[in-house]
Design a protein around this motif. Structure first.
Motif, mmCIF file in Angstrom:
data_model
loop_
_atom_site.group_PDB
_atom_site.id
_atom_site.type_symbol
_atom_site.label_atom_id
_atom_site.label_comp_id
_atom_site.label_asym_id
_atom_site.label_seq_id
_atom_site.Cartn_x
_atom_site.Cartn_y
_atom_site.Cartn_z
ATOM 1 N N UNK A 219 0.827 -1.211 0.000
ATOM 2 C CA UNK A 219 0.000 0.000 0.000
ATOM 3 C C UNK A 219 0.863 1.265 0.000
ATOM 4 N N UNK A 220 1.927 1.227 0.798
ATOM 5 C CA UNK A 220 2.793 2.416 0.905
ATOM 6 C C UNK A 220 3.319 2.889 -0.447
ATOM 7 N N UNK A 228 -9.244 1.136 -5.879
ATOM 8 C CA UNK A 228 -8.971 2.192 -6.837
ATOM 9 C C UNK A 228 -9.090 3.600 -6.238
ATOM 10 N N UNK A 229 -10.117 3.802 -5.413
ATOM 11 C CA UNK A 229 -10.394 5.169 -4.952
ATOM 12 C C UNK A 229 -10.211 5.386 -3.457
ATOM 13 N N UNK A 230 -9.909 4.316 -2.726
ATOM 14 C CA UNK A 230 -9.868 4.453 -1.273
ATOM 15 C C UNK A 230 -8.431 4.402 -0.753
ATOM 16 N N UNK A 231 -8.080 5.395 0.069
ATOM 17 C CA UNK A 231 -6.704 5.513 0.568
ATOM 18 C C UNK A 231 -6.684 5.384 2.080
ATOM 19 N N UNK A 232 -6.026 4.343 2.539
ATOM 20 C CA UNK A 232 -6.078 3.996 3.948
ATOM 21 C C UNK A 232 -4.992 4.693 4.758
ATOM 22 N N UNK A 233 -3.888 4.963 4.133
ATOM 23 C CA UNK A 233 -2.753 5.510 4.874
ATOM 24 C C UNK A 233 -2.021 6.537 4.023
#
Ligand SMILES: *Cc1c(COP(=O)(O)O)cnc(C)c1O
Length: 397
Positions: A219-220, A228-233
């Motif tokens: 993810x980093x 596609x559209x969701x950013x967790x960190x």
């Protein structure tokens, strides 16, 4: 004779057809970012290192930075690393907000002096970041012991050591031989063009056997994205290009041969230079398979020697002229001259001779000949040695 420090063109011409085909293949698919060739190279590289996972990133520096972030290291933490290495090792620590805590190096292996680590461990210490400097594995057995005792993480800086092997029976849960990058919690590699495995531009890789760390860095490197559209960190844009991966996957197949040729070249240098009391040649520890990213000698009058070599068309480099604790960028850490005597002496004395795999016996003999003349050694007895040196290349490891 003209001796460059490195001859990447020679390497390319040998693999040209295969590389060109792979590159054109990527042009045609158009999947330039996180494409199929990247996945294939990651799998091949993980298998090569004996690791479960590998993830391609922008550079070796980012590999180190992400490794530290994934291990939860940040503000207020301390990370132990050698004081004599490339600046990127320490920069990656600083980027996280943590503090690099420098340790002097061992005067034989030039790697972190493991006897000096424990004294620097305190409640803020989170990890040890050994570097396999010049291609020689650090003293991993001791580092693993210390890390286990104090519950510290290990991040290996293997940017100079693709394919180097650490040997020690009795590593916890391990067999007697492990590739660097598979020994600590995370291994970090660089594919900067001059490294033992180099891309046609920047590139890097992390390796790990830990699924959680793998998922985190996955993810980093891609904006912290979980779909596609969701950013967790707080993620970054740091991926290894598909094109570079396609090139590297082809080059990886030759890595063992290249490393072996580097080792042969080192043995020839050793043989030709070992009796000269004006030169200190590298020492190979019996617990590791050194892959000679650099062949580093030490001499007293370095500048004069390098100038003489240059006049004879031999290119040399210094890895490294300034120890990290004396770098202007690290003034704020409060170290001073004299704090790390071994590193400071190294910084004054080291010279890296050309050792790229495609070097010929003639070229190495020429370098040694000019070297000897410049240092004013016994040239006559040396000539005799030059004539017997050819056999050495043929003997196998
Ligand atoms: C090259 C190198 C790095 C940095 O790698 P880049 O790909 O240039 O960012 C880090 N550590 C060491 C020891 C290196 O030699």
């Amino acid at each position: 004779m003209k001796i460059p420090f490195l001859d990447l063109n020679k390497q390319y011409s040998k693999l040209q057809d295969e590389i060109d085909r792979a590159v054109i293949g990527v042009y045609k698919t158009g999947d330039f970012i996180l494409g199929r060739e990247l996945k294939r190279f990651e799998q091949a590289f993980a298998a090569y290192c004996g690791c479960q996972y590998a993830l391609g990133v922008n550079s070796g520096t980012d590999a180190l930075f992400f490794a530290l972030l994934a291990l939860g290291i940040g503000q207020g933490d301390e990370v132990i690393c050698p004081v004599f290495t490339y600046i990127a090792t320490a920069l990656a620590i600083t980027y996280t907000g943590a503090r690099p805590v420098f340790i002097d190096i061992n005067s034989d292996s030039y790697n972190i002096d493991v006897t000096k680590i424990e004294a620097k461990i305190n409640k803020n210490t989170k990890a040890i970041l050994p570097v396999h400097l010049y291609g020689q594995p650090a003293d991993c057995e001791q580092i693993l012991k210390i890390a286990a005792k104090y519950k510290l993480k290990i991040i290996e800086d293997a940017a100079q050591a693709h394919g180097a092997v650490y040997r020690h029976c009795g590593l916890p849960g391990a067999n007697c031989e492990k590739k660097v990058g598979s020994i600590g919690d995370i291994g970090c590699f660089s594919f900067y063009p001059t490294k033992n495995l180099g891309a046609f531009g920047d590139g890097g890789m992390v390796t790990t056997n830990n699924y959680k760390l793998y998922k985190h860095i996955f993810k980093l490197r891609d904006y912290g994205r979980i779909d596609r559209y969701k950013h967790q960190m707080l993620g970054y844009n740091s991926r290894l290009d598909t094109l570079q991966a396609a090139i590297l996957r082809i080059k990886l197949k030759s890595l063992d041969v290249w490393n072996n040729d580097r080792r042969k070249n080192a043995r020839l240098y050793n043989k030709l230079l070992k009796d000269d009391n004006k030169i200190i040649i590298p020492k190979e520890s019996d617990t590791g398979r050194h892959v000679y990213h650099a062949y580093v000698i030490r001499v007293k009058n370095r500048k004069r020697l390098m100038d003489r070599l240059k006049k004879s068309n031999i290119n040399t480099l210094i890895h490294y002229p300034i120890s990290l604790h004396l770098q202007p960028v690290y003034k704020n850490l409060g170290y001073k001259k004299g704090d790390f005597p071994v590193a400071e002496r190294m910084a004054r004395e080291v010279v890296s001779l050309p050792i790229y795999p495609e070097m010929t016996i003639r070229q190495i003999k020429y370098v040694c000949n000019v070297l000897k003349r410049s240092l004013g050694g016994n040239v006559k007895s040396f000539k005799k040695k030059l004539n017997t040196a050819t056999e050495l290349r043929i003997t196998r490891n």
